[in-house]
Design an enzyme around this catalytic site. Sequence first.
Site, PDB file in Angstrom:
ATOM      1  N   ASP A  55      -3.603  12.688  -2.326  1.00 30.17           N
ATOM      2  CA  ASP A  55      -3.849  13.988  -2.616  1.00 30.17           C
ATOM      3  C   ASP A  55      -4.102  14.258  -4.347  1.00 30.17           C
ATOM      4  O   ASP A  55      -3.527  13.926  -4.624  1.00 30.17           O
ATOM      5  CB  ASP A  55      -2.604  14.685  -2.671  1.00 30.17           C
ATOM      6  CG  ASP A  55      -2.661  15.842  -2.439  1.00 30.17           C
ATOM      7  OD1 ASP A  55      -3.079  16.917  -3.075  1.00 30.17           O
ATOM      8  OD2 ASP A  55      -2.340  17.000  -1.248  1.00 30.17           O
TER       9      ASP A  55
ATOM     10  N   THR B 293     -13.228   3.236   4.474  1.00 31.83           N
ATOM     11  CA  THR B 293     -12.327   4.108   5.946  1.00 31.83           C
ATOM     12  C   THR B 293     -13.470   5.182   6.130  1.00 31.83           C
ATOM     13  O   THR B 293     -14.667   5.787   5.226  1.00 31.83           O
ATOM     14  CB  THR B 293     -11.327   4.804   5.057  1.00 31.83           C
ATOM     15  OG1 THR B 293     -11.371   5.173   3.962  1.00 31.83           O
ATOM     16  CG2 THR B 293     -10.482   3.600   4.608  1.00 31.83           C
ATOM     17  N   ARG B 294     -13.104   5.863   6.911  1.00 32.46           N
ATOM     18  CA  ARG B 294     -14.323   7.258   8.210  1.00 32.46           C
ATOM     19  C   ARG B 294     -13.557   8.090   7.030  1.00 32.46           C
ATOM     20  O   ARG B 294     -14.379   9.292   6.821  1.00 32.46           O
ATOM     21  CB  ARG B 294     -12.699   7.694   9.112  1.00 32.46           C
ATOM     22  CG  ARG B 294     -13.275   6.600  10.352  1.00 32.46           C
ATOM     23  CD  ARG B 294     -12.944   7.139  11.873  1.00 32.46           C
ATOM     24  NE  ARG B 294     -11.497   7.340  11.102  1.00 32.46           N
ATOM     25  CZ  ARG B 294     -10.668   8.127  12.220  1.00 32.46           C
ATOM     26  NH1 ARG B 294     -11.436   7.823  13.743  1.00 32.46           N
ATOM     27  NH2 ARG B 294      -9.041   7.446  12.371  1.00 32.46           N
ATOM     28  N   TYR B 295     -12.666   8.182   6.239  1.00 33.32           N
ATOM     29  CA  TYR B 295     -11.814   9.456   5.182  1.00 33.32           C
ATOM     30  C   TYR B 295     -13.189   9.353   4.208  1.00 33.32           C
ATOM     31  O   TYR B 295     -14.174   9.894   3.680  1.00 33.32           O
ATOM     32  CB  TYR B 295     -11.069   9.686   4.861  1.00 33.32           C
ATOM     33  CG  TYR B 295     -11.002  10.396   3.164  1.00 33.32           C
ATOM     34  CD1 TYR B 295     -10.409  11.266   3.504  1.00 33.32           C
ATOM     35  CD2 TYR B 295     -10.980   9.995   1.715  1.00 33.32           C
ATOM     36  CE1 TYR B 295     -11.056  12.408   2.739  1.00 33.32           C
ATOM     37  CE2 TYR B 295     -11.307  10.972   0.906  1.00 33.32           C
ATOM     38  CZ  TYR B 295     -11.346  12.659   1.147  1.00 33.32           C
ATOM     39  OH  TYR B 295     -10.849  12.934   0.440  1.00 33.32           O
ATOM     40  N   GLU B 296     -13.499   8.254   3.442  1.00 36.14           N
ATOM     41  CA  GLU B 296     -14.437   7.965   1.912  1.00 36.14           C
ATOM     42  C   GLU B 296     -15.762   7.990   3.300  1.00 36.14           C
ATOM     43  O   GLU B 296     -16.719   8.468   2.354  1.00 36.14           O
ATOM     44  CB  GLU B 296     -14.590   6.282   2.595  1.00 36.14           C
ATOM     45  CG  GLU B 296     -15.510   5.506   1.692  1.00 36.14           C
ATOM     46  CD  GLU B 296     -15.442   4.649   0.934  1.00 36.14           C
ATOM     47  OE1 GLU B 296     -16.685   3.774   0.430  1.00 36.14           O
ATOM     48  OE2 GLU B 296     -14.567   4.080   1.017  1.00 36.14           O
TER      49      GLU B 296
ATOM     50  N   GLU C 183       0.748  -0.738  -0.217  1.00 35.60           N
ATOM     51  CA  GLU C 183      -0.176  -0.065  -0.300  1.00 35.60           C
ATOM     52  C   GLU C 183       0.941   1.265  -0.133  1.00 35.60           C
ATOM     53  O   GLU C 183       1.730   1.222   1.002  1.00 35.60           O
ATOM     54  CB  GLU C 183      -0.788  -0.217   1.477  1.00 35.60           C
ATOM     55  CG  GLU C 183      -1.978   1.034   0.976  1.00 35.60           C
ATOM     56  CD  GLU C 183      -3.557   0.760   1.787  1.00 35.60           C
ATOM     57  OE1 GLU C 183      -3.834   1.455   2.223  1.00 35.60           O
ATOM     58  OE2 GLU C 183      -3.351  -0.351   2.628  1.00 35.60           O
TER      59      GLU C 183
ATOM     60  N   ASP D  51       8.891   7.848   1.467  1.00 35.96           N
ATOM     61  CA  ASP D  51       8.854   8.048   0.529  1.00 35.96           C
ATOM     62  C   ASP D  51       8.790   6.178  -0.256  1.00 35.96           C
ATOM     63  O   ASP D  51      10.222   5.679  -0.492  1.00 35.96           O
ATOM     64  CB  ASP D  51       9.625   8.429  -1.022  1.00 35.96           C
ATOM     65  CG  ASP D  51       9.190   8.716  -2.021  1.00 35.96           C
ATOM     66  OD1 ASP D  51       8.525   8.391  -2.966  1.00 35.96           O
ATOM     67  OD2 ASP D  51      10.857   9.612  -2.732  1.00 35.96           O
TER      68      ASP D  51
ATOM     69  N   LYS E  29      -3.999  21.868  -8.526  1.00 33.02           N
ATOM     70  CA  LYS E  29      -3.663  22.539  -9.587  1.00 33.02           C
ATOM     71  C   LYS E  29      -2.613  22.283 -11.006  1.00 33.02           C
ATOM     72  O   LYS E  29      -1.924  20.980 -10.368  1.00 33.02           O
ATOM     73  CB  LYS E  29      -2.980  23.623  -8.926  1.00 33.02           C
ATOM     74  CG  LYS E  29      -3.518  24.695  -7.990  1.00 33.02           C
ATOM     75  CD  LYS E  29      -2.633  25.736  -7.231  1.00 33.02           C
ATOM     76  CE  LYS E  29      -3.416  26.125  -6.321  1.00 33.02           C
ATOM     77  NZ  LYS E  29      -2.785  27.300  -5.100  1.00 33.02           N
TER      78      LYS E  29
ATOM     79  N   GLU F 200       4.631   5.467   3.993  1.00 34.64           N
ATOM     80  CA  GLU F 200       3.876   6.192   4.074  1.00 34.64           C
ATOM     81  C   GLU F 200       5.198   7.586   4.985  1.00 34.64           C
ATOM     82  O   GLU F 200       5.092   6.869   5.862  1.00 34.64           O
ATOM     83  CB  GLU F 200       2.315   6.275   5.348  1.00 34.64           C
ATOM     84  CG  GLU F 200       2.280   7.215   5.844  1.00 34.64           C
ATOM     85  CD  GLU F 200       1.783   8.021   5.211  1.00 34.64           C
ATOM     86  OE1 GLU F 200       2.209   9.130   4.835  1.00 34.64           O
ATOM     87  OE2 GLU F 200       0.634   7.501   3.964  1.00 34.64           O
TER      88      GLU F 200
END
Length: 242
Positions: free
Chosen positions: A144, A218-221, A69, A122, A148, A94
């Site tokens: 992310d 997930t919580r973000y989703e 991942e 990285d 821009k 991560e």
Amino acid sequence: MTDDSTTDSSATDSSNRLYGRRKGRPLRKRKTELLGTILPSLEIPVPRPGERIDPQALFPKPVRDVWLEVGFGSGHHLAWQAARNRDVGLIGAEPFVNGVAGLMALVDEEQVQDNVRVLPDDARPLLDALPDASIGRAFVLFADPWPKKRHWERRFIGPDNLPRLSRVLKDGAELRLASDDMGLVRWMLEHTVKHPDFEWTARGPSDWRHRTEDWPPTRYEEKAIEAGRKPVFLRFIRKARA
């Protein structure tokens, strides 16, 4: 952008520069302690140029497969997969310290120290160090979007990193991508569909609108859905080598 799947804290470009935050809010005492107690036994040192890593050898017990991942955010997806696939080795990359600390708390809770390894940096040096056809599944989830145009080259899925993923993925291995940003979804589709080594598995709208059963929310989703954003779930197969 995310506190659950893939971090919004960093990105890379073709210059090998790492963008974004390395650390966020001050960590609570327990998470700070876990970075000192659990992480050292799970940490993969950043590979040196030209170094090679055997992913199977990273784990204390034999594993039937190794999954990767890239950008695991707070680690909820990675920990879920590790807890339900204890015969699979999970490697997470991560650079965001708070995300690594979050994963350590989940690793401790789920007791998956034996099949989780972490590169707190990285992902690219790790990808370059892995052998050909050594990874059975890869995840890049809710990265992310770098909305821009001048930042688009920082998006992880693109012409610089798809060849890396293609090289390390086994024939028939799955690459899973997800985002709630339609600009990034279009970008990922454009670059991955046209890459000769990947085949999009979708046969109809339901295939990208819904997760498979072995793909946890997930919580973000959940927050994205509450905010009116609709996540898109993309699955690609690494085509067989000639």
